[in-house]
Scaffold this motif. Structure first.
Motif, short mmCIF file in Angstrom:
data_model
loop_
_atom_site.label_atom_id
_atom_site.label_comp_id
_atom_site.label_asym_id
_atom_site.label_seq_id
_atom_site.Cartn_x
_atom_site.Cartn_y
_atom_site.Cartn_z
N VAL A 112 0.85 -1.20 0.00
CA VAL A 112 0.00 0.00 0.00
C VAL A 112 0.88 1.25 0.00
N HIS A 113 2.05 1.14 0.66
CA HIS A 113 2.95 2.28 0.83
C HIS A 113 4.05 2.34 -0.25
N GLY A 114 3.84 1.61 -1.33
CA GLY A 114 4.74 1.73 -2.48
C GLY A 114 5.97 0.84 -2.44
N ILE A 115 5.98 -0.13 -1.52
CA ILE A 115 7.10 -1.08 -1.45
C ILE A 115 6.64 -2.35 -2.17
N PRO A 116 7.54 -3.03 -2.93
CA PRO A 116 7.06 -4.16 -3.74
C PRO A 116 6.49 -5.32 -2.92
N GLY A 117 5.56 -6.03 -3.55
CA GLY A 117 5.00 -7.24 -2.97
C GLY A 117 5.04 -8.36 -4.00
N ASN A 156 9.03 -12.19 7.25
CA ASN A 156 7.96 -11.25 6.87
C ASN A 156 6.85 -11.27 7.92
N HIS A 157 6.55 -12.48 8.43
CA HIS A 157 5.50 -12.55 9.45
C HIS A 157 5.91 -11.77 10.72
N GLY A 158 7.19 -11.87 11.06
CA GLY A 158 7.68 -11.11 12.22
C GLY A 158 7.41 -9.62 12.05
N GLU A 205 11.85 -4.00 2.76
CA GLU A 205 12.31 -3.74 1.40
C GLU A 205 13.49 -4.64 1.02
N THR A 206 14.43 -4.81 1.96
CA THR A 206 15.57 -5.70 1.72
C THR A 206 15.07 -7.13 1.58
N LEU A 207 14.15 -7.49 2.48
CA LEU A 207 13.62 -8.86 2.51
C LEU A 207 12.95 -9.25 1.19
N VAL A 208 12.15 -8.35 0.63
CA VAL A 208 11.39 -8.72 -0.58
C VAL A 208 12.32 -8.88 -1.79
#
Ligand code: PMV
Length: 312
Positions: free
Chosen positions: A19-24, A240-242, A215-218
């Protein structure tokens, strides 16, 4: 009579962050919502909803659904006092987190386009479905309707300035089994999205820090999927769940389902979708692990869905 369908979806990485413009990253599942639409005399919208799923889901979403119809008619240039007979059914169950609202929006928009001879292509249907999603999610990213229209496994980055979103297909070696566990709690995505936005405003340092970590994680997740390193994908889902717990979108029932998944051999597990109820997803390669995880959840009285990601 016009007909249409839309895919259900699972978000593997990045609900709320998108929603905030970070990739999914999201994948269609091989289940659809189907719709037929027929013009009828008068000015009423008659809805026959035969979708199966969580008790109370359709009733609780009725007002949002009505708003979504009005948004659709306006966007498609159809008079709002037209009489329509709308049927909804298909294999996709109604539960929060599986993209049921987006799948139904896409199915109905396609059926309306056919009934009115509008010949909308996928991009136009996607724009209409995005407008309809505003009724359900308030400020949707667009990831749900995009997967509901095009299917596949998708990298999605919202253009928060309002321009074109970045949408790319990700290919993986072969489909992978997942389990979606339903907490049986009907959740309101709109309220969950608004809650995250409010807290991000109230605690900017904390939230910016979490957004950065995600962002690093994705980026790592995309590489792991492309390399078909499922152990790493699972680990990143846990991470990601954390982060989703830190932004307060999990709930005790979802955390319980995630614990069951991990105890029974899932490589990773996390909330999927808006959270606060609805569904979680567990990565369970192979039918044996998938059955073991799902059976354990079923035994505790939860409802499960055994499906796959990366199905073309
Ligand atoms: O709860 P669902 O399946 O509608 O998923 C919502 C996903 C969010 O990221 C929370 C909202 C959005 O529009 O991306």
């Amino acid at each position: 009579m016009g007909k249409g369908s839309g895919f259900g979806k699972v978000i593997l990485f990045g609900e709320h962050f998108v929603v905030h413009g970070i990739p999914g990253i999201a994948s269609a599942v091989d289940l659809t919502t189907d719709s037929t639409v027929k013009k009828i005399p008068g000015s009423e919208l008659v809805v026959k909803d035969e979708r199966k799923g969580t008790e109370g889901y359709s009733t609780s979403k009725r007002e949002q659904q009505k708003e979504s119809f009005q948004r659709m008619l306006t966007m498609m240039g159809i008079q709002s006092n037209v009489g329509l007979d709308i049927w909804l059914g298909g294999s996709l169950p109604t539960m929060s987190g599986i993209g049921a609202s987006a799948a139904s929006s896409v199915a109905i928009a396609r059926a309306v386009s056919e009934e009115f001879g509008l010949n909308y292509d996928d991009d136009k249907i996607n724009n209409v479905a995005y407008e309809m999603e505003k009724a359900f999610a308030g400020n949707p990213s667009g990831i749900d309707n995009t997967v509901a229209v095009y299917g596949g496994l998708i990298w999605f980055k919202r253009n928060v300035a309002g321009g074109k979103n970045d949408i790319e297909h990700i290919r993986i070696k072969q489909p992978v089994e997942i389990v979606m566990g339903n907490s049986m709690v009907v959740a309101d995505t709109k309220a969950m999205v608004a809650g995250v936005a409010e807290r991000a405003k109230q605690y900017p340092d904390k939230y910016q820090g979490i957004f950065k970590q995600y962002e690093t994680l994705v980026q790592e997740a995309r590489k792991a999927l492309a390399a078909f390193d499922l152990v790493q994908v699972g680990k990143l889902m846990d991470d990601n769940h954390g982060l989703l717990q830190q932004i307060e979108v999990s709930c005790p029932e979802l955390d319980q389902l995630i614990a069951i998944a991990k105890q029974n051999g899932a490589l990773g597990a996390k909330v999927t979708g808006g959270g606060g109820g609805g569904c979680m997803v567990a990565l369970t390669p192979g039918k044996d692990v998938q059955d073991k995880v799902a059976d354990a959840m079923d035994a505790q009285g939860f409802k499960t869905l055994r499906t796959k990601i990366g199905v073309s």
